[in-house]
Design an enzyme around this catalytic site. Structure first.
Site, PDB file in Angstrom:
ATOM      1  N   ASN A  47       0.562  -1.079  -0.210  1.00  0.00           N
ATOM      2  CA  ASN A  47       0.005   0.029  -0.148  1.00  0.00           C
ATOM      3  C   ASN A  47       0.683   1.362   0.017  1.00  0.00           C
ATOM      4  OD1 ASN A  47      -1.573   2.182   1.061  1.00  0.00           O
ATOM      5  ND2 ASN A  47      -3.113   0.824   1.516  1.00  0.00           N
TER       6      ASN A  47
ATOM      7  N   HIS B 119       1.040   6.073   1.702  1.00  0.00           N
ATOM      8  CA  HIS B 119       1.779   7.224   2.597  1.00  0.00           C
ATOM      9  C   HIS B 119       3.062   7.670   1.793  1.00  0.00           C
ATOM     10  CE1 HIS B 119      -0.381   6.283   6.046  1.00  0.00           C
ATOM     11  NE2 HIS B 119      -0.384   5.202   5.899  1.00  0.00           N
TER      12      HIS B 119
ATOM     13  N   HIS C  57      -5.514   3.663  -1.831  1.00  0.00           N
ATOM     14  CA  HIS C  57      -6.978   3.944  -1.201  1.00  0.00           C
ATOM     15  C   HIS C  57      -7.316   5.255  -1.863  1.00  0.00           C
ATOM     16  CE1 HIS C  57      -9.648   4.270   2.552  1.00  0.00           C
ATOM     17  NE2 HIS C  57     -10.305   4.588   1.438  1.00  0.00           N
TER      18      HIS C  57
ATOM     19  N   ARG D 184      -9.430   8.049  -1.273  1.00  0.00           N
ATOM     20  CA  ARG D 184     -10.282   8.356  -0.695  1.00  0.00           C
ATOM     21  C   ARG D 184     -11.425   9.661  -0.843  1.00  0.00           C
ATOM     22  NH1 ARG D 184      -9.233   7.052   5.171  1.00  0.00           N
ATOM     23  NH2 ARG D 184     -10.727   8.541   5.664  1.00  0.00           N
TER      24      ARG D 184
ATOM     25  N   ARG E  46      -6.933  12.950   0.701  1.00  0.00           N
ATOM     26  CA  ARG E  46      -6.133  13.323   1.283  1.00  0.00           C
ATOM     27  C   ARG E  46      -4.650  12.679   0.983  1.00  0.00           C
ATOM     28  NH1 ARG E  46      -7.050  10.032   7.234  1.00  0.00           N
ATOM     29  NH2 ARG E  46      -9.181  11.155   6.902  1.00  0.00           N
TER      30      ARG E  46
ATOM     31  N   GLU F 228      -8.501   0.426  -2.974  1.00  0.00           N
ATOM     32  CA  GLU F 228      -9.471   0.247  -1.649  1.00  0.00           C
ATOM     33  C   GLU F 228     -10.434   1.476  -1.911  1.00  0.00           C
ATOM     34  OE1 GLU F 228      -6.793   0.917   1.634  1.00  0.00           O
ATOM     35  OE2 GLU F 228      -5.929  -1.201   1.245  1.00  0.00           O
TER      36      GLU F 228
ATOM     37  N   THR G 271      -8.251   3.628   8.302  1.00  0.00           N
ATOM     38  CA  THR G 271      -9.277   2.828   8.162  1.00  0.00           C
ATOM     39  C   THR G 271      -9.563   2.099   9.589  1.00  0.00           C
ATOM     40  OG1 THR G 271      -8.683   2.515   5.998  1.00  0.00           O
ATOM     41  CG2 THR G 271     -10.629   1.183   6.765  1.00  0.00           C
TER      42      THR G 271
ATOM     43  N   GLU H  44     -10.979  -9.613   3.270  1.00  0.00           N
ATOM     44  CA  GLU H  44      -9.659  -9.006   3.909  1.00  0.00           C
ATOM     45  C   GLU H  44      -9.767  -8.965   5.353  1.00  0.00           C
ATOM     46  OE1 GLU H  44      -7.019  -6.450   1.714  1.00  0.00           O
ATOM     47  OE2 GLU H  44      -6.330  -5.522   3.569  1.00  0.00           O
TER      48      GLU H  44
ATOM     49  N   HIS I 158      -3.603  -4.530   7.634  1.00  0.00           N
ATOM     50  CA  HIS I 158      -3.762  -3.511   8.616  1.00  0.00           C
ATOM     51  C   HIS I 158      -2.848  -3.533   9.795  1.00  0.00           C
ATOM     52  CE1 HIS I 158      -5.573   0.476   9.572  1.00  0.00           C
ATOM     53  NE2 HIS I 158      -4.977   0.095  10.825  1.00  0.00           N
TER      54      HIS I 158
HETATM   55  N1  PXP Z   1      -5.477  -3.268   3.972  1.00  0.00           N
HETATM   56  C1  PXP Z   1      -6.644  -2.203   4.093  1.00  0.00           C
HETATM   57  C2  PXP Z   1      -7.954  -2.663   3.597  1.00  0.00           C
HETATM   58  C3  PXP Z   1      -6.385  -0.853   4.534  1.00  0.00           C
HETATM   59  O1  PXP Z   1      -7.342  -0.191   4.550  1.00  0.00           O
HETATM   60  C4  PXP Z   1      -5.203  -0.477   4.952  1.00  0.00           C
HETATM   61  C5  PXP Z   1      -4.949   0.634   5.593  1.00  0.00           C
HETATM   62  O2  PXP Z   1      -4.960   1.839   4.428  1.00  0.00           O
HETATM   63  C6  PXP Z   1      -3.951  -1.557   4.615  1.00  0.00           C
HETATM   64  C7  PXP Z   1      -4.482  -2.587   4.346  1.00  0.00           C
HETATM   65  C8  PXP Z   1      -2.854  -1.265   5.105  1.00  0.00           C
HETATM   66  O3  PXP Z   1      -2.518  -0.937   6.495  1.00  0.00           O
HETATM   67  P1  PXP Z   1      -1.136  -0.511   7.107  1.00  0.00           P
HETATM   68  O4  PXP Z   1      -0.848   0.751   6.323  1.00  0.00           O
HETATM   69  O5  PXP Z   1      -1.194  -0.403   8.649  1.00  0.00           O
HETATM   70  O6  PXP Z   1      -0.145  -1.708   6.866  1.00  0.00           O
END
Ligand code: PXP
Length: 241
Positions: A7, A10, A43, A45, A49, A70, A101, A151, A190
């Site tokens: 992901n 960030h 994601h 959003r 953001r 996402e 999330t 998931e 997550h």
């Molecule tokens: N999976 C989903 C569905 C998420 O919403 C997120 C957070 O955006 C992640 C995985 C990844 O989470 P993390 O950034 O804590 O590894």
């Protein structure tokens, strides 16, 4: 082996801090691809953001690996998914105030609406994952509405104190078995990190993890390619298959 979705939200968070071009989200995705990631997860959003529409469009054009989008199940974002055609969408709950999330999607209370969203995605060849807490009722509802994958939100496991970790793992494993028995693909994500991934990676039937924050955080110190590789090494060593 369990597949890794990275992901990269960030990376976009850092870019949006200055509203400029750096760090480049596309370059980040290609470095992850080069390091061996199986998928890029973003994601989009409602509040935009971090990831922007143009990022999703460009990633679709340049990635050699899968793109997993996402998204909250809003009409606006659904229309974007239908146009851009990611390989998969992962439906997540979204509230504007949250930092990330914060919990799983309540599929049980929104069956009819989400079944319609799943049908719309399937009509366009997009597979659908439900981001849910590891609860039997949510697994059953996800199967009922025709989702391809669930998931599991692993936040409760990741944040559990020492005396609660085993209970959270038991919950994940029990619901994981129910997911596999229902014929759905099993993913997790997550709060997963190099330090807490192993017990999740050993969950029977798990086929994919999506990891963001820990990889990007470690990339600041060891570089993105190595941060992806060390997660891949763990998956390689510890997955049951
Ligand atoms: N999976 C989903 C569905 C998420 O919403 C997120 C957070 O955006 C992640 C995985 C990844 O989470 P993390 O950034 O804590 O590894």
């Amino acid at each position: 082996m369990i597949e890794l979705g990275v992901n990269i939200d960030h990376v976009a968070t850092l870019r949006e801090a200055r509203k400029g071009k750096a760090p480049d989200v596309i370059m980040a995705a290609k470095v992850c691809e080069l390091a061996g990631a199986h998928q890029i997860t973003v994601h989009l959003r409602q509040d935009r953001r971090h990831i922007q529409d143009r990022d999703v469009e460009a990633l679709k054009q340049v990635l050699l690996i899968r793109m997993n989008l996402e998204m909250g199940a809003t009409d606006e974002i659904i229309a974007i998914a239908h146009r851009i055609l990611p390989h998969t969408v992962c439906l997540v709950p979204e509230s504007r105030q949250e930092i990330t999330t914060e919990g799983g999607l309540d599929v049980v209370s929104q069956r009819a609406r989400l079944a319609e969203v799943v049908r719309g995605m399937h009509g366009r060849g997009i597979k659908v994952s439900m981001f849910i807490d590891p609860e039997e009722a949510q697994v059953d509802a996800s199967a009922e509405i025709g989702a391809d994958f669930v998931e599991f939100h692993t936040g409760a496991y990741a944040n559990a104190g020492e005396d609660q970790v085993q209970a959270e793992l038991d919950r994940l494993y029990a619901c994981g078995a129910r997911t596999i028995a229902a014929g759905l693909g099993l993913h997790a994500g997550h709060g997963l990190t190099v330090r807490n991934l192993v017990p999740v990676a050993r969950m029977p039937g798990l086929s994919e993890v999506n990891i963001g924050h820990d990889i990007i955080a470690r990339a600041v110190f060891i570089g993105l390619e190595d941060a992806v590789r060390e997660i891949l090494d763990i998956l390689h060593e510890w997955s049951e298959w």
